[in-house]
Design a protein around this motif. Structure first.
Motif, PDB file in Angstrom:
ATOM      1  N   THR A 194     -32.167  -4.020  19.048  1.00 58.54           N
ATOM      2  CA  THR A 194     -31.260  -3.461  18.053  1.00 58.54           C
ATOM      3  C   THR A 194     -31.559  -1.992  17.798  1.00 58.54           C
ATOM      4  OG1 THR A 194     -32.658  -3.892  16.120  1.00 58.54           O
ATOM      5  CG2 THR A 194     -31.238  -5.693  16.873  1.00 58.54           C
TER       6      THR A 194
ATOM      7  N   VAL B  32     -31.273   0.752  14.426  1.00 62.14           N
ATOM      8  CA  VAL B  32     -31.157   0.780  12.971  1.00 62.14           C
ATOM      9  C   VAL B  32     -30.942   2.226  12.537  1.00 62.14           C
ATOM     10  CG1 VAL B  32     -32.272   0.213  10.777  1.00 62.14           C
ATOM     11  CG2 VAL B  32     -32.710  -1.203  12.805  1.00 62.14           C
TER      12      VAL B  32
ATOM     13  N   LEU C 294     -37.032  -6.351   7.290  1.00 62.80           N
ATOM     14  CA  LEU C 294     -36.140  -5.197   7.250  1.00 62.80           C
ATOM     15  C   LEU C 294     -36.587  -4.189   6.186  1.00 62.80           C
ATOM     16  CD1 LEU C 294     -33.806  -4.586   9.074  1.00 62.80           C
ATOM     17  CD2 LEU C 294     -32.230  -5.464   7.352  1.00 62.80           C
TER      18      LEU C 294
ATOM     19  N   ALA D 144     -26.913  -2.998   5.294  1.00 63.79           N
ATOM     20  CA  ALA D 144     -27.906  -3.439   4.312  1.00 63.79           C
ATOM     21  C   ALA D 144     -28.226  -2.286   3.383  1.00 63.79           C
ATOM     22  CB  ALA D 144     -29.178  -3.926   5.006  1.00 63.79           C
TER      23      ALA D 144
ATOM     24  N   ILE E 249     -33.572 -10.573  10.408  1.00 61.87           N
ATOM     25  CA  ILE E 249     -32.857  -9.912   9.318  1.00 61.87           C
ATOM     26  C   ILE E 249     -32.892 -10.771   8.051  1.00 61.87           C
ATOM     27  CG2 ILE E 249     -30.565  -9.155   8.557  1.00 61.87           C
ATOM     28  CD1 ILE E 249     -30.101  -8.267  11.484  1.00 61.87           C
TER      29      ILE E 249
ATOM     30  N   LEU F  58     -37.013  -6.822  16.488  1.00 63.56           N
ATOM     31  CA  LEU F  58     -35.660  -6.280  16.635  1.00 63.56           C
ATOM     32  C   LEU F  58     -35.579  -5.327  17.824  1.00 63.56           C
ATOM     33  CD1 LEU F  58     -35.001  -5.542  12.848  1.00 63.56           C
ATOM     34  CD2 LEU F  58     -34.046  -7.425  14.183  1.00 63.56           C
TER      35      LEU F  58
ATOM     36  N   VAL G 241     -27.514  -2.174  11.032  1.00 62.96           N
ATOM     37  CA  VAL G 241     -28.259  -2.776  12.131  1.00 62.96           C
ATOM     38  C   VAL G 241     -27.246  -3.263  13.145  1.00 62.96           C
ATOM     39  CG1 VAL G 241     -29.899  -4.552  12.822  1.00 62.96           C
ATOM     40  CG2 VAL G 241     -30.077  -3.508  10.549  1.00 62.96           C
TER      41      VAL G 241
ATOM     42  N   VAL H  76     -26.960  -7.513   1.853  1.00 65.95           N
ATOM     43  CA  VAL H  76     -26.522  -7.455   3.250  1.00 65.95           C
ATOM     44  C   VAL H  76     -25.063  -7.897   3.356  1.00 65.95           C
ATOM     45  CG1 VAL H  76     -26.920  -8.335   5.582  1.00 65.95           C
ATOM     46  CG2 VAL H  76     -28.862  -7.897   4.076  1.00 65.95           C
TER      47      VAL H  76
ATOM     48  N   GLN I 191     -36.104 -10.878   4.719  1.00 58.41           N
ATOM     49  CA  GLN I 191     -35.843  -9.570   4.123  1.00 58.41           C
ATOM     50  C   GLN I 191     -37.055  -8.652   4.167  1.00 58.41           C
ATOM     51  OE1 GLN I 191     -33.922  -9.466   0.352  1.00 58.41           O
ATOM     52  NE2 GLN I 191     -32.092 -10.495   1.108  1.00 58.41           N
TER      53      GLN I 191
END
Length: 340
Positions: free
Chosen positions: A292, A294, A262, A122, A256, A289, A312, A232, A259
């Motif tokens: 995940t 980042v 993120l 992204a 995600i 998240l 991500v 993205v 927007q």
């Protein structure tokens, strides 16, 4: 406190687990890494790492996997971010150098980052709400048709066609071009739109349509592009790692797609001494998240707020490669957008 050998064992576990997706045991570490000690000694080191909650047993097997805390220690212990090879840097410059404008450059950027890292990529658009007009160009396509081209200092190019009631010659068009740049250049989009609208009252009637077209274009661009946006790419990469997520990956994809989520996370990630920021697992829980990681790096455009690009993916991520790729491309963007 974890000993130097203990940290080395942690690095080995992270690297092997990222590569294989299989829990890592002491025997495997002895076979693959030259520690010069017995498997029993490595097991003792692993026991200490487990006490510190840096690794954990996913089930009853003897292997261990890194925890979020373990990944954090691994990332923080990186003494430097490994630079990309000359061939990789050349590939970046060649691929991104073919871009004709900012939109294409950012679209190419996320595709390239997704390919280099195998993650979802992204890039945060610069904040166009504060962009300023760099230049206005008028191109005669016919005596009664003029192409109005608006270029901002952030690289955005907007083109509109103005149909004139009365034809205009080249000399008149040149004088009008100079006047428009005197009025609009250096102003924000909104201010330039207002200034051009103010010129309508005193303008020659044959120029009014040109002024109206430019003022409308500026006003629309200022309104539509207010605030930051994301480009993205690489969603398929995220789907391919679905087995790295304990639950459904759907929640991650939905977060995600929102927007603003993120963008807010990117905005809160400050770069470290390497020019990279990494947020891991539970550190992202507030953004939906929690499973995940980042990785982001800032890039700058003169006169603009700092923007960021990043990746991500699951916490089982090749952090070294992701950090190197993200930083290298961010530096290229800063250099390129600063020059142009």
């Amino acid at each position: 406190m974890v000993s130097e050998r203990g940290l080395a064992v942690l690095r080995a576990i992270v690297q092997d687990y990222v590569a294989s997706r299989e829990p890592v045991g002491s025997k495997t570490i002895v076979e693959r890494h030259a520690f010069g000690v017995s498997a029993a000694t490595i097991r003792n080191d692993m026991a200490l790492l487990e006490e510190e909650e840096l690794i954990a047993a996913p089930h009853t097997s003897s292997g261990r996997i890194p925890t979020d805390k373990g990944y954090r220690v691994f990332v923080d212990q990186l003494s430097e971010v490994r630079p990309l090879s000359g061939a990789q840097r050349h590939a970046i410059e060649t691929f991104l150098g073919e871009s004709s404008d900012l939109d294409e450059l950012l679209a190419r950027t996320v595709r390239l980052i997704a390919q280099l890292t195998g993650q979802l990529a992204a890039v945060q658009y610069p904040s166009f709400s504060t962009s300023r007009v760099r230049h206005v160009e008028l191109v005669a396509l016919a005596p009664d048709r003029v192409l109005c081209i608006l270029i901002t200092d952030s690289g955005q190019v907007e083109q509109r066609l103005a149909e004139l009631a009365v034809g205009v010659d080249d000399e008149t068009l040149a004088r009008l071009r100079v006047r428009l740049n005197e009025v609009a250049a250096g102003r924000t989009l909104a201010d330039a739109a207002t200034a051009l609208s103010g010129e309508l009252d005193s303008a020659d009637p044959q120029h009014a349509q040109l002024l109206h077209t430019l003022a409308t274009t500026l006003a629309e661009q200022a309104r539509v592009q207010r605030g930051d946006r994301l480009v993205v790419a690489g969603a398929a990469n995220l789907v391919r790692t679905e087995q790295d997520f304990a639950g459904s990956i759907l929640g991650v994809i939905e977060a995600i797609e929102e927007q603003v989520v993120l963008l807010k996370l990117f905005g809160e990630m400050a770069a470290d001494q390497h020019g990279v920021s990494v947020s891991i697992g539970r550190e992202n829980a507030a953004f939906g998240l929690a499973e995940t990681s980042v990785v982001t790096s800032p890039f700058a455009i003169a006169g603009r707020d700092v923007s960021r690009l990043g990746v991500v993916g699951p916490t089982r991520m090749d952090y070294t490669t992701s950090m190197a790729a993200v930083r290298a491309v961010a530096r290229y963007l800063s250099r390129t957008l600063g020059e142009h």
